[in-house]
Design a protein around this motif. Sequence first.
Motif, PDB file in Angstrom:
ATOM      1  N   ARG A 357       0.831  -1.217   0.000  1.00 35.74           N
ATOM      2  CA  ARG A 357       0.000   0.000   0.000  1.00 35.74           C
ATOM      3  C   ARG A 357       0.858   1.255   0.000  1.00 35.74           C
ATOM      4  NH1 ARG A 357      -3.506  -0.313   5.088  1.00 35.74           N
ATOM      5  NH2 ARG A 357      -4.335   1.673   4.324  1.00 35.74           N
ATOM      6  N   PHE A 358       1.954   1.231   0.752  1.00 32.84           N
ATOM      7  CA  PHE A 358       2.810   2.409   0.789  1.00 32.84           C
ATOM      8  C   PHE A 358       3.612   2.547  -0.508  1.00 32.84           C
ATOM      9  CE2 PHE A 358       6.807   4.618   1.809  1.00 32.84           C
ATOM     10  CZ  PHE A 358       6.259   5.834   2.188  1.00 32.84           C
ATOM     11  N   TRP A 359       4.025   1.437  -1.091  1.00 28.07           N
ATOM     12  CA  TRP A 359       4.731   1.494  -2.372  1.00 28.07           C
ATOM     13  C   TRP A 359       3.845   2.174  -3.435  1.00 28.07           C
ATOM     14  CZ3 TRP A 359       9.152   1.518  -4.716  1.00 28.07           C
ATOM     15  CH2 TRP A 359       9.247   1.231  -6.081  1.00 28.07           C
ATOM     16  N   LYS A 360       2.569   1.837  -3.441  1.00 30.36           N
ATOM     17  CA  LYS A 360       1.654   2.471  -4.385  1.00 30.36           C
ATOM     18  C   LYS A 360       1.493   3.958  -4.087  1.00 30.36           C
ATOM     19  CE  LYS A 360      -0.960  -1.747  -5.410  1.00 30.36           C
ATOM     20  NZ  LYS A 360      -2.267  -2.452  -5.301  1.00 30.36           N
ATOM     21  N   TYR A 361       1.569   4.319  -2.807  1.00 33.49           N
ATOM     22  CA  TYR A 361       1.521   5.738  -2.444  1.00 33.49           C
ATOM     23  C   TYR A 361       2.721   6.480  -3.037  1.00 33.49           C
ATOM     24  CZ  TYR A 361       2.172   9.888   0.478  1.00 33.49           C
ATOM     25  OH  TYR A 361       2.385  11.161   0.918  1.00 33.49           O
ATOM     26  N   ILE A 362       3.902   5.863  -2.952  1.00 38.72           N
ATOM     27  CA  ILE A 362       5.103   6.474  -3.511  1.00 38.72           C
ATOM     28  C   ILE A 362       4.960   6.649  -5.021  1.00 38.72           C
ATOM     29  CG2 ILE A 362       7.559   6.069  -3.994  1.00 38.72           C
ATOM     30  CD1 ILE A 362       7.078   7.098  -1.194  1.00 38.72           C
ATOM     31  N   LEU A 363       4.398   5.638  -5.679  1.00 42.27           N
ATOM     32  CA  LEU A 363       4.175   5.747  -7.126  1.00 42.27           C
ATOM     33  C   LEU A 363       3.214   6.887  -7.447  1.00 42.27           C
ATOM     34  CD1 LEU A 363       3.864   1.970  -8.135  1.00 42.27           C
ATOM     35  CD2 LEU A 363       5.861   3.472  -8.392  1.00 42.27           C
TER      36      LEU A 363
END
Length: 479
Positions: A357-363
Motif C-alpha cells: 500500500r505504501f509502495w503504491k503511495y510512492i508511485l
Amino acid sequence: MNLNLANPLWVPVKALLCRTNRTRRIFTASVINSLLSDKVEKKDENEVLVVVGGGAAGVYGAIRAKTLAPDLRVLVIEKGRFLSKVKISGGGRCNVTNGHCTDTNRLAENYPRGNRELKGSFFYTHGPADTMSWFSDHGVPLKVEDDGRVFPVSDNSSYVIDCLLNEANVRGVRLERGKSVLTASTNANGKFVIKVGKRSADTSESIEASYLLIATGGSQQGYSLATQFGHSIVDPVPSLFTFKINDPLLIELAGISFSKVQAKLKLENTRPDLSNLSQIGPMLVTHWGLSGPVILRLSAWGARHLFTSEYKGDLIVDFIPDINIETAKSVLKQHKLQFSKHKVSNSFPPQFSLVNRFWKYILDRDGSSKDTLWASLSNSSLSSISDLLKHCTFQVTGKGQYKDEFVTAGGVPLSEVSLKTMESKLVPNLFFAGEVLNVDGVTGGFNFQNAWSGGYIAGTHIGKLASNMSSTERKVIGL
C-alpha cells in the motif's frame, strides 16, 4: 474552618482503600474537621507534610517521606483521580521507566528541558535501576522490552497503581481527593498556611504544615502556587504530540507502521543548528497524520519552536535510512532488469522493507502509472522514486487533538530549585517534583523516571528533616 490533623480522624483506616475482587475505590472524609488546636503546645505537635498533587511524583514522595519519618503526618491532596496518568500511560500498561539507560549522563540526554542540569546527582541518587528495584520489591514484577521501555509483567497499569496506593495506606499517608489547594503562604513561625477547598464552593478549610511539596504536573494549580511564593514560571507549552499532515492520500494508509525511519523537522524562524530536530525510530500513519516514537521525540525537542511556528512546517522523512540514495537507485535498476515484464505496482525491491500500500503511495507521489511495466520506467523515474524514499516531504498543519499531549514543556525553572534536595532556593521547606518543574523527557519511560527521582529525592530530604536526628547527625549526612 481549620483542619485538625491531630485528631483521631487522621489515623488512616483500611476503608480508605477498599478492594472487591479487582475493583479499587478510594474514600475520603467529606470534610477534614478542625485545625491543629492553638491550645496545643508546639512541642507536642507532630510535623505535617502537605503534598499537592496525587500523581507519580507526589505519591512516591509522600511514601518516601513517611517511610523515613513515621511520625510525620503526610496528607496528599488531589483534585482529580490519584495516579490518573499512570493509569493511561503506555496504552494502559504503564511505561514505568527505561531500562537501557544505565549511565546517568546518557539518561539525561533524553530530556529536552533539563538535559544539562540532570547530569549531576539527580539520577545518581535514584535512577531507573532503583525504580525497578522498588517496584519489584513491592510486588510488581517488571520486564524490559527490546526498545528499553519497562512495563509490569502483567501489562496492566492497575498493578502499579495498587502497589503505590497500598504502600501509602500501609505507611499511613492520608489521601484526600476532590479538592484543590487554593492558596498557600507562610506565617510568622515559618509554617505554611494552606487553604483547601473546591473552586466552585464558597467555603475553604485551612491546614498548617511544616513542609509543602508541590507535585501537580502540568496543571495551572501548581504554577499558581509557585508564583505565590515568588517563583517564576517558564510559559508551558505542549510536548509529546502527533503531527497533523495535509495529505489525503497518506491518511488513507492509516494503520501502516515503519520500524525505522529518519525524520527531520524544518520550521520557519528557527536556528539552522537544531540537530535534535532530526530523529530516527519507528513511525505510524494515523487517521490524521503521523505518530509513533520518532514523531513524539521530534515534538518534544521541537515543542517551543513548534509552538512559535503555530505547529506548521515541513517534515522530511527517509523511509530507508540504512540505504544511501546511490544504493537505492542501483537496487531499483536491478529490480527493473529482473522484473521488467511486471507492473511497477505489483512488485518492488524487498530490500526496502515496505508494504504494498505504501509502495503504491510512492508511485502516486511520483506520478507513475500503476499499470506501467518496470521495463518502461525511465532512469529519471527511478531517480525520482529514490528521492521520494529518501526525502519524502510532508506538510505539518497542526498537532494532534486527541488528548495525546501527556507532557508539558515549561514550569518552575530548575535554577530556582536545588536538585540535590528538590527544595526551593527561595522558600525553606518548600519542595517541587515532577512535571511542575521545567523538565520533560522524550517518550520511552523518561517522564515517569523524572517523577520517581524527584519525588524520591524530595521525600528523602523531608523525611530526614522531620525525623528525630540530632544536629550532628544531620551535618554528617549533609542536611
